[in-house]
Write an enzyme that holds these catalytic residues in place. Sequence first.
Site, PDB file in Angstrom:
ATOM      1  N   GLU A   1      35.825  36.501  73.405  1.00 53.31           N
ATOM      2  CA  GLU A   1      34.913  36.941  74.476  1.00 53.31           C
ATOM      3  C   GLU A   1      33.952  38.029  73.984  1.00 53.31           C
ATOM      4  OE1 GLU A   1      34.566  35.255  77.017  1.00 53.31           O
ATOM      5  OE2 GLU A   1      36.494  34.499  77.764  1.00 53.31           O
TER       6      GLU A   1
ATOM      7  N   HIS B   1      38.628  43.202  79.908  1.00 52.56           N
ATOM      8  CA  HIS B   1      38.791  41.874  80.514  1.00 52.56           C
ATOM      9  C   HIS B   1      40.272  41.531  80.554  1.00 52.56           C
ATOM     10  CE1 HIS B   1      38.806  37.657  81.275  1.00 52.56           C
ATOM     11  NE2 HIS B   1      39.174  37.352  80.041  1.00 52.56           N
TER      12      HIS B   1
ATOM     13  N   HIS C   1      43.510  38.945  82.717  1.00 54.06           N
ATOM     14  CA  HIS C   1      43.896  37.894  83.663  1.00 54.06           C
ATOM     15  C   HIS C   1      44.921  38.514  84.619  1.00 54.06           C
ATOM     16  CE1 HIS C   1      42.964  34.724  80.284  1.00 54.06           C
ATOM     17  NE2 HIS C   1      41.915  35.461  80.603  1.00 54.06           N
TER      18      HIS C   1
END
Length: 217
Positions: free
Chosen positions: A72, A90, A92
């Site tokens: 990413e 970032h 999840h």
Amino acid sequence: MEREREAVADAGRRLAAEGLVIGTSGNLSLRTGERVAVSPTGAVLAELEAADVAVTGLDGSQLAGRLAPTSELGLHLGIYARYGSGAVVHTHAPTATALGLVLDELPCVHYEMLGLGGAVRVAPYATFGSAELAAGVLEALRDRSAALMANHGAVTHGPDLAAAVHAMRLLEWACTLYWRAATIGTPRTLEAGQLGAVVDTIAALGYGAPRAAEPPG
Ligand SMILES: [Zn+2]
């Protein structure tokens, strides 16, 4: 960049310890000038060491580190280019990711969400690591320090790593709050006037920062 690499490894381990990152499913970076310390691809963040952290230029060229940067990286560099941020996180994170399966926007249901810029947009789904995903997330971040990513996860950014990590914690808290409320009814959304009054009150009181007690009268 040794201090920055250490800070990235440290924050990565903390995010994992707090359950915001599971296994290899997250990445983070810290920018100083034109250099970026960024977590490597395939790394278990709970075990991240400074020596694992890659250093790149703003064009993505690798300047240091034995491991390749996260897939990413383009998203991180895009956020630096567009918003001039100092750090990007970032994850999840479980509840943020769950809400991104359902919502198009997380409404502003609590005044603490002003710390994220208000209601949080959900960027459209695209394959991880793709330019299309990065473009959608960049747009969702307009005037915000957080965005959800449809069927994927969440991203936050800030002037430094502490701010970006704090925004991720705040986002996961707000998502959990909304989810719990939505199981028993329709959460009320704060209106613009109510939020404006909060901003005025914060400005007037200097709320949120420690303040000396009034001397005993
Ligand atoms: Zn991801």
